[in-house]
Design a protein around this motif. Sequence first.
Motif, PDB file in Angstrom:
ATOM      1  N   VAL A  21      20.841   0.053   5.273  1.00 35.66           N
ATOM      2  CA  VAL A  21      20.243  -0.178   6.591  1.00 35.66           C
ATOM      3  C   VAL A  21      18.858  -0.811   6.445  1.00 35.66           C
ATOM      4  O   VAL A  21      18.510  -1.762   7.159  1.00 35.66           O
ATOM      5  N   ARG A  22      18.049  -0.305   5.526  1.00 35.83           N
ATOM      6  CA  ARG A  22      16.706  -0.875   5.329  1.00 35.83           C
ATOM      7  C   ARG A  22      16.800  -2.329   4.838  1.00 35.83           C
ATOM      8  O   ARG A  22      15.979  -3.176   5.225  1.00 35.83           O
ATOM      9  N   LYS A  23      17.785  -2.615   4.006  1.00 31.86           N
ATOM     10  CA  LYS A  23      17.984  -3.984   3.538  1.00 31.86           C
ATOM     11  C   LYS A  23      18.314  -4.901   4.715  1.00 31.86           C
ATOM     12  O   LYS A  23      17.794  -6.028   4.819  1.00 31.86           O
ATOM     13  N   LEU A  24      19.159  -4.406   5.634  1.00 34.30           N
ATOM     14  CA  LEU A  24      19.516  -5.194   6.805  1.00 34.30           C
ATOM     15  C   LEU A  24      18.301  -5.393   7.711  1.00 34.30           C
ATOM     16  O   LEU A  24      18.070  -6.497   8.224  1.00 34.30           O
ATOM     17  N   GLU A  25      17.521  -4.323   7.897  1.00 37.54           N
ATOM     18  CA  GLU A  25      16.325  -4.429   8.727  1.00 37.54           C
ATOM     19  C   GLU A  25      15.335  -5.431   8.132  1.00 37.54           C
ATOM     20  O   GLU A  25      14.701  -6.215   8.855  1.00 37.54           O
ATOM     21  N   SER A  26      15.197  -5.421   6.808  1.00 41.64           N
ATOM     22  CA  SER A  26      14.280  -6.347   6.145  1.00 41.64           C
ATOM     23  C   SER A  26      14.720  -7.791   6.342  1.00 41.64           C
ATOM     24  O   SER A  26      13.894  -8.675   6.620  1.00 41.64           O
ATOM     25  N   ARG A  27      16.014  -8.038   6.231  1.00 41.13           N
ATOM     26  CA  ARG A  27      16.514  -9.397   6.399  1.00 41.13           C
ATOM     27  C   ARG A  27      16.362  -9.886   7.834  1.00 41.13           C
ATOM     28  O   ARG A  27      16.096 -11.059   8.079  1.00 41.13           O
ATOM     29  N   LEU A  28      16.571  -8.979   8.794  1.00 42.05           N
ATOM     30  CA  LEU A  28      16.500  -9.375  10.196  1.00 42.05           C
ATOM     31  C   LEU A  28      15.076  -9.375  10.730  1.00 42.05           C
ATOM     32  O   LEU A  28      14.781 -10.016  11.741  1.00 42.05           O
ATOM     33  N   GLY A  29      14.189  -8.601  10.079  1.00 45.50           N
ATOM     34  CA  GLY A  29      12.808  -8.509  10.538  1.00 45.50           C
ATOM     35  C   GLY A  29      12.632  -7.650  11.782  1.00 45.50           C
ATOM     36  O   GLY A  29      11.660  -7.810  12.528  1.00 45.50           O
ATOM     37  N   VAL A  30      13.578  -6.727  12.027  1.00 45.78           N
ATOM     38  CA  VAL A  30      13.483  -5.812  13.166  1.00 45.78           C
ATOM     39  C   VAL A  30      13.880  -4.417  12.707  1.00 45.78           C
ATOM     40  O   VAL A  30      14.604  -4.255  11.717  1.00 45.78           O
ATOM     41  N   ALA A  31      13.403  -3.408  13.433  1.00 46.16           N
ATOM     42  CA  ALA A  31      13.811  -2.026  13.171  1.00 46.16           C
ATOM     43  C   ALA A  31      15.092  -1.751  13.954  1.00 46.16           C
ATOM     44  O   ALA A  31      15.162  -1.994  15.161  1.00 46.16           O
ATOM     45  N   LEU A  32      16.087  -1.244  13.268  1.00 48.75           N
ATOM     46  CA  LEU A  32      17.367  -0.936  13.916  1.00 48.75           C
ATOM     47  C   LEU A  32      17.480   0.528  14.303  1.00 48.75           C
ATOM     48  O   LEU A  32      18.243   0.875  15.214  1.00 48.75           O
ATOM     49  N   PHE A  33      16.737   1.385  13.608  1.00 44.61           N
ATOM     50  CA  PHE A  33      16.744   2.814  13.900  1.00 44.61           C
ATOM     51  C   PHE A  33      15.318   3.314  14.058  1.00 44.61           C
ATOM     52  O   PHE A  33      14.398   2.833  13.385  1.00 44.61           O
ATOM     53  N   GLN A  34      15.159   4.285  14.940  1.00 42.20           N
ATOM     54  CA  GLN A  34      13.941   5.088  14.957  1.00 42.20           C
ATOM     55  C   GLN A  34      14.209   6.327  14.122  1.00 42.20           C
ATOM     56  O   GLN A  34      15.191   7.041  14.355  1.00 42.20           O
TER      57      GLN A  34
END
Length: 299
Positions: free
Chosen positions: A41-54
Amino acid sequence: MALRGDWLPALAAFESAARHQNFAHAGEELHLTASAVSHHVRKLESRLGVALFQRHARGVSLTAEGRQLADAASDALTDLDGVLAVLRAGRDDRDRVRVDTLHSLAHVWLIPRLPGLVAAHPQIRLTVDTKTALTRFDDGGPDFAIRHGSGHWPGLTAHHLMDDALFPVAAPTLPGLDRVRSAADVATLPLVSDLGRQGWADWFRAADVHPAALDERHVFSDSTDALEAAAFGFGAALAREKIVTAYLASGRLVRLPGPVVPARWNYHVVYPAHRRLRPAAQMVVDWLLREAGTNPAPL
């Protein structure tokens, strides 16, 4: 931006975590550790540049961006799952419906009704598997299951099938039955038990009877086996209404005095929340819901 193949593991981990709202449950589903799911999940967030979870002390919850991606991922996986199911099953298998249920319910409630299903939908082919363990919806597994419980299971869609209730029964030939006039008298009989989550202690409490001890002589893992034992005179059994009707109608068992206690757990049709039922499976589920709501148990 083109979707590269190395995004797929992270997207799969995210979709499961979003559906469960829990990294550990997602890990169980995907056979990963919770930390591996978190890494994806963190890898995906890093690639997208947005937070997906709080992330907070009680767990995780989706952000607005996470909800947007979760909805798209769920729709995409549902579509893929449908196509894969068709390819996997083949054209000749499209009317095969696989169902998991409890042996007790299959034996005395489902199977006696199946002629009605065949008459209404002659093209349907059933595979019925009975088990006590929770169903795993793996590849090649069932289309849906009938579970006995609260109706809340992570990652599953649950449709309420029918309620249940508990009351005592015994064979009419059970020694001492002629002296039973009240719920308190039931406590003087030898008792047959199953491994249900509501038992004799619950029923006597509801009947406001407090025996010094319960003579639970015989215990069976399956409710139908407990009823069979009672029918052969082993003792009184605490019966579930939905599976004892045919025994009462045939006279093999009779109701004993005392209250009818609503069951805390009831029957539900369940299947993975991310998966649409195939048309044949949906047809069987619709038939089951009609049967549970309108038809008494056949003799």
